[in-house]
Design an enzyme around this catalytic site. Structure first.
Site, PDB file in Angstrom:
ATOM      1  N   GLY A   1      16.525  13.231 -62.165  1.00 35.48           N
ATOM      2  CA  GLY A   1      17.973  13.251 -62.357  1.00 35.48           C
ATOM      3  C   GLY A   1      18.648  13.817 -61.123  1.00 35.48           C
TER       4      GLY A   1
ATOM      5  N   GLN B   1      25.273  17.633 -55.969  1.00 37.99           N
ATOM      6  CA  GLN B   1      24.050  17.941 -55.223  1.00 37.99           C
ATOM      7  C   GLN B   1      23.992  17.222 -53.879  1.00 37.99           C
ATOM      8  OE1 GLN B   1      21.365  17.162 -58.858  1.00 37.99           O
ATOM      9  NE2 GLN B   1      20.258  18.714 -57.715  1.00 37.99           N
TER      10      GLN B   1
ATOM     11  N   CYS C   1      14.903  22.055 -60.357  1.00 37.65           N
ATOM     12  CA  CYS C   1      16.076  21.361 -59.838  1.00 37.65           C
ATOM     13  C   CYS C   1      15.873  21.137 -58.348  1.00 37.65           C
ATOM     14  CB  CYS C   1      17.307  22.241 -60.085  1.00 37.65           C
ATOM     15  SG  CYS C   1      18.826  21.561 -59.414  1.00 37.65           S
ATOM     16  N   LEU C   2      16.232  19.955 -57.877  1.00 36.43           N
ATOM     17  CA  LEU C   2      16.080  19.644 -56.457  1.00 36.43           C
ATOM     18  C   LEU C   2      16.941  20.564 -55.587  1.00 36.43           C
ATOM     19  CD1 LEU C   2      16.139  15.743 -56.734  1.00 36.43           C
ATOM     20  CD2 LEU C   2      14.130  17.200 -56.345  1.00 36.43           C
TER      21      LEU C   2
ATOM     22  N   HIS D   1      21.117  19.249 -68.184  1.00 41.51           N
ATOM     23  CA  HIS D   1      20.937  19.778 -66.827  1.00 41.51           C
ATOM     24  C   HIS D   1      21.922  19.120 -65.842  1.00 41.51           C
ATOM     25  CE1 HIS D   1      18.194  21.281 -63.478  1.00 41.51           C
ATOM     26  NE2 HIS D   1      18.980  20.429 -62.848  1.00 41.51           N
ATOM     27  N   GLU D   2      22.017  17.795 -65.911  1.00 37.72           N
ATOM     28  CA  GLU D   2      22.871  17.084 -64.943  1.00 37.72           C
ATOM     29  C   GLU D   2      24.361  17.290 -65.228  1.00 37.72           C
ATOM     30  OE1 GLU D   2      21.361  16.250 -62.395  1.00 37.72           O
ATOM     31  OE2 GLU D   2      19.350  16.231 -63.256  1.00 37.72           O
TER      32      GLU D   2
ATOM     33  N   HIS E   1      25.586  20.482 -63.895  1.00 33.33           N
ATOM     34  CA  HIS E   1      25.902  20.424 -62.458  1.00 33.33           C
ATOM     35  C   HIS E   1      27.375  20.068 -62.239  1.00 33.33           C
ATOM     36  CE1 HIS E   1      22.273  21.020 -60.107  1.00 33.33           C
ATOM     37  NE2 HIS E   1      21.562  20.148 -60.815  1.00 33.33           N
TER      38      HIS E   1
HETATM   39 NI    NI Z   1      19.498  19.976 -60.894  1.00 25.90          NI
END
Ligand code: NI
Length: 174
Positions: free
Chosen positions: A46, A51, A99-100, A141-142, A145
């Site tokens: 995701g 991000q 998370c990236l 999660h997304e 963000h």
């Molecule tokens: Ni994330």
């Protein structure tokens, strides 16, 4: 399509709320295509627009994330515009959520087991669907963000302090 740079904590855009998309123009379509490519390249399941430094309410996720026998050769992603969690029910622990944008760290996070999501697809058609387990976790999660919330904001104060200390040390070591 192009791979964009994934920003990492404590980059400012990650903690800022994103604005709604009013017009699905070429910029938005390019953004979504780039985000899909960037996500698979990372690799991740995701990715949210903040991000990659764009504070607009857009997310992408791996369409096959919930499949047990995932075949990595079929890379398909779904883009959602202005996604919202309408209701959440049940409770699960998202084990070792990562998370990236939060490198070298993972933690267990309490999440809804099931969520109902409203969004627009990339053509602007309204969507209304239920997601559960891994997909529910990805949605939460997304969409977090888009509100400037990272998973480390949802863990204990002590664990978060440990992460921040680790990151500060990493900065010093550079
Ligand atoms: Ni994330």
């Amino acid at each position: 399509m192009a791979i964009r740079k994934i920003l990492t904590y404590p980059e400012k855009s990650l903690s800022q709320p994103s604005v709604k998309v009013n017009t699905i123009d070429e910029d938005i379509k390019n953004l979504i295509a780039d985000m899909g490519e960037t996500m698979f390249n990372a690799p991740g399941v995701g990715l949210a627009a903040p991000q990659v430094g764009v504070n607009k309410r857009v997310i992408v996720y791996d369409s096959n994330a919930a499949k047990e026998d995932r075949d990595d050769s079929t890379k398909e992603f779904t883009g959602l515009i202005n996604p919202e969690i309408i209701t959440g029910s049940g409770s699960i622990i998202s084990e070792k959520e990562a998370c990236l944008s939060v490198p070298d760290y993972s933690a267990d996070v309490k999440r809804y087991e099931k969520v109902r999501v409203k969004a627009l697809d990339i053509e602007g058609n309204p969507l209304d669907f239920e997601a559960e387990n891994i997909l529910a976790i990805i949605m939460q999660h997304e969409i977090d963000h888009l509100d400037g919330i990272l998973f480390i904001d949802r863990i204990s104060v002590l664990k978060r302090a440990m992460y921040k200390k680790k990151m500060a040390k990493k900065q010093d070591d550079k």
